[in-house]
Write a protein that holds these residues in place. Structure first.
Motif, mmCIF file in Angstrom:
data_model
loop_
_atom_site.group_PDB
_atom_site.id
_atom_site.type_symbol
_atom_site.label_atom_id
_atom_site.label_comp_id
_atom_site.label_asym_id
_atom_site.label_seq_id
_atom_site.Cartn_x
_atom_site.Cartn_y
_atom_site.Cartn_z
ATOM 1 N N ARG A 48 39.618 47.521 44.445
ATOM 2 C CA ARG A 48 40.971 48.004 44.500
ATOM 3 C C ARG A 48 41.651 48.028 45.668
ATOM 4 O O ARG A 48 43.068 47.919 45.785
ATOM 5 N N TYR A 73 42.412 40.511 37.963
ATOM 6 C CA TYR A 73 41.832 41.687 38.337
ATOM 7 C C TYR A 73 41.544 42.209 36.971
ATOM 8 O O TYR A 73 42.164 42.483 36.055
ATOM 9 N N PRO A 75 39.784 45.448 35.785
ATOM 10 C CA PRO A 75 39.226 46.912 36.105
ATOM 11 C C PRO A 75 38.005 47.185 35.215
ATOM 12 O O PRO A 75 37.788 46.513 34.053
ATOM 13 N N ARG A 77 37.737 49.856 33.728
ATOM 14 C CA ARG A 77 38.109 50.224 32.493
ATOM 15 C C ARG A 77 39.024 49.631 31.798
ATOM 16 O O ARG A 77 39.673 49.844 30.625
ATOM 17 N N LEU A 78 39.032 48.188 32.129
ATOM 18 C CA LEU A 78 39.631 47.031 31.408
ATOM 19 C C LEU A 78 41.085 47.132 31.552
ATOM 20 O O LEU A 78 41.704 46.007 31.754
ATOM 21 N N GLY A 79 41.783 48.045 31.340
ATOM 22 C CA GLY A 79 43.079 48.107 31.350
ATOM 23 C C GLY A 79 43.859 47.362 30.410
ATOM 24 O O GLY A 79 45.093 46.829 30.455
ATOM 25 N N LEU A 80 43.401 47.461 29.097
ATOM 26 C CA LEU A 80 43.995 46.747 28.118
ATOM 27 C C LEU A 80 45.182 47.515 27.359
ATOM 28 O O LEU A 80 44.880 48.789 27.475
#
Ligand code: ATP
Ligand code: MG
Lengths: 218, 303
Positions: A48, A73, A75, A77-80
């Motif tokens: 990050r 990137y 993440p 936690r994927l960030g979808l």
């Protein structure tokens, strides 16, 4: 000497207390770097920090790539976006390759659209394209997140445990899709990976975080 | 941790009890009140006077069905129209404002002024806006529409920036790291991520505007409230009750529509949407076994 994509100079990372101190490293085109270390040691925080999402407590982080389009990137936690379709999520990656004046509700140009389709196919999720992401399984979502970054064709890809929850066959599929993009434009990949064996297979550089220090293995 | 939580909750509860007794003061005035209420109820309120559903002589109306010329129908239709227009306009204005006001989407120098603007629009109740716009536009629907739109922006804007602030951080980080700009982040991440709440707030606002259409109507700004006002003045409380029952039914219908619409963006609603039978019959009578979607939060009304 390969093109330098990122340079960290005497950086210490953390939120209030430093987690890892005195990091001086550079990332060059063609590098495949695996970050190893126990849970909670600061691997995600390091990614990050490189991505510009947390400010380093001290030191400088210099990027040799333009974040828009250049920096990918994935993440942990994927960030979808769960309410959007798989395809819409992957299109987000392709979209940052356009100028930022291309309005987000306008469709993508044809060539990018084809690339999105290719990404979906290469990760074996083309049959899910119209499904909302929130109903997919954990491993499927992970592949969508990877597809989004591949569609972006970044120069520097930061991937946080993107091979987690995948069976051996899928690790192969995902890794070869990522490798393909990296090779094509001589990008660099920085990945956090808990499986040391797997990490050593795919990476050409290993960073270990231990006792608040980052050590590069020879 | 739990002990402390329990302690804080009981302190707040005790404080409210204390304030209650402090405010009420004298209890003696309450004696006999119940009997009066029963008399009022039996003599003036009940039964509702369904004359409001019969055709009236003015304004002239040439529909074949009587009901389409009735006070109740004309009033509720105008109220629904005003509420619909005001909710749509209010939503279109409040959406960009709430993106600017959300602290996880916008820097503080944009968020703060937007919040102040929203608070300003919200702190004047709809009825005051109605009076202000009546001075400009004269009595009628236009003043009602403007008043409700203004209030809707302030109210909806707050609900919406708060639900945008509540979305998960990871999608925003993924967007930020790859250099997406604010417009893209709002349009592609924040709005879809909070879609369930945004939808529920808009529908709640519509319902609110239907109910408060009656308030705005009181100042002569059109809709069913105009008739409510007339009957109140004439002390025809049985007709007032009839109109209130109609408003209540409309509100309930809107609530069901809201539940059905939101199931499109609910986790539980993906595989099967609730059907009418599943809403009204106990689970055992319907073939499907999905959980009935519940209202996720209750929204406090600030009136
Ligand atoms: N936003 C934050 N604010 C404060 N502390 C944080 C924040 N995010 C993480 N931390 C803390 O920083 C430490 C390192 O977290 P980090 O996510 O970098 O670990 P990690 O090495 O990636 O672990 P894992 O392998 O479990 O993912 C943890 O103790 C965590 O609680
Ligand atoms: Mg981590």
């Amino acid at each position: 000497m390969n093109e330098e994509l990122a340079h960290l100079h005497e950086v210490s990372i953390g939120y209030v207390e430093p987690l890892v101190q005195d990091i001086t490293i550079e990332i060059a085109a063609g590098d495949v770097i695996a970050i190893l270390g126990p849970s909670g040691i600061g691997k995600t925080t390091l990614l990050r920090t490189i991505a510009g999402l947390v400010r380093p407590l001290s030191g400088d982080v210099e990027l040799g790539v333009e974040p828009r389009g250049g920096l990918g990137y994935i993440p942990q936690r994927l960030g979808l976006v769960g309410n959007l379709s798989v395809r819409a999520n992957v299109e987000m990656g392709a979209r940052v390759r356009l100028s930022k004046w291309h309005l987000p509700f306008l469709p993508l140009p044809k060539d990018l659209n084809e690339e999105v389709t290719n990404c979906l196919e290469s990760l074996g999720i083309d049959h899910l394209a119209e499904q909302p992401v929130r109903i997919l399984s954990g491993g499927q979502q992970r592949r969508v997140a990877t597809a989004r970054s591949i569609a972006q064709a970044p120069k520097l890809l930061l991937a946080d445990e993107f091979l987690g929850e995948l069976d051996d066959d899928n690790v192969e599929i995902v890794m070869s899709a990522v490798q393909h993009v990296i090779d094509k434009q001589n990008s660099a990949l920085v990945m956090v990976e808990h499986h040391e064996e797997l990490a050593r297979q795919v990476a050409n550089r290993i960073w270990k975080i231990h006792d608040g220090r980052l050590i590069e293995e020879d | 941790m739990q002990k402390r939580f329990f302690l804080i909750v009981s302190c707040i509860f005790l404080l409210s009890i204390f304030l209650f007794f402090d405010l009420v003061g004298e209890w003696g005035r309450l004696t006999g009140g119940w009997g009066n209420l029963v008399i009022f109820f039996e003599e003036s309120l009940w039964p509702p006077n369904w004359k409001v559903l019969e055709a009236q002589s003015y304004p002239i109306c040439d529909s074949k069905l009587d009901i389409f010329c009735s006070v109740a129908w004309l009033g509720i239709v105008e109220t629904l129209k005003i509420a619909f227009i005001a909710t749509v306009f209010g939503f279109l204005i409040s959406l960009p404002l709430s993106v600017l006001a959300a602290s996880n989407l916008s820097p503080i120098y944009l968020a703060l002024p937007s919040r102040i603007l929203l608070a300003g629009m919200r702190s004047l109740p709809a009825i005051i806006w109605a009076v202000l716009f009546m001075i400009i536009f004269d009595v009628g629907a236009l003043a009602g529409i403007f008043a409700m739109t203004f209030y809707t922006v302030g109210y909806l804007g707050k609900l919406q920036f708060e639900s945008m602030e509540g979305i998960k951080n990871a999608p925003l980080e993924a967007a930020k790291a790859t250099g997406m700009n604010r417009f893209e982040t709002a349009w592609l991440v924040a709005i879809p991520e909070s879609a369930n709440n945004l939808l529920s707030h808009v529908l709640f606002m519509f319902e609110y505007n239907v109910r408060h259409g009656s308030v705005v109507g009181l100042v002569g700004a059109g809709g069913i409230g105009l008739y409510l006002n007339t009957y109140l003045k004439l002390a025809q409380y049985d007709k007032v009750v009839a109109l209130l029952i109609i408003i209540f039914i409309v509100v309930v219908i809107i609530d069901f529509i809201s539940m059905t619409l939101r199931s499109a963006v609910n986790e539980g609603g993906d595989v099967e949407r609730p059907t009418w039978s599943s809403l009204f019959l106990p689970a055992a009578f319907t073939s499907s076994n999905h959980p009935t979607p519940m209202k996720k939060e209750t929204i406090e009304e600030s009136e």
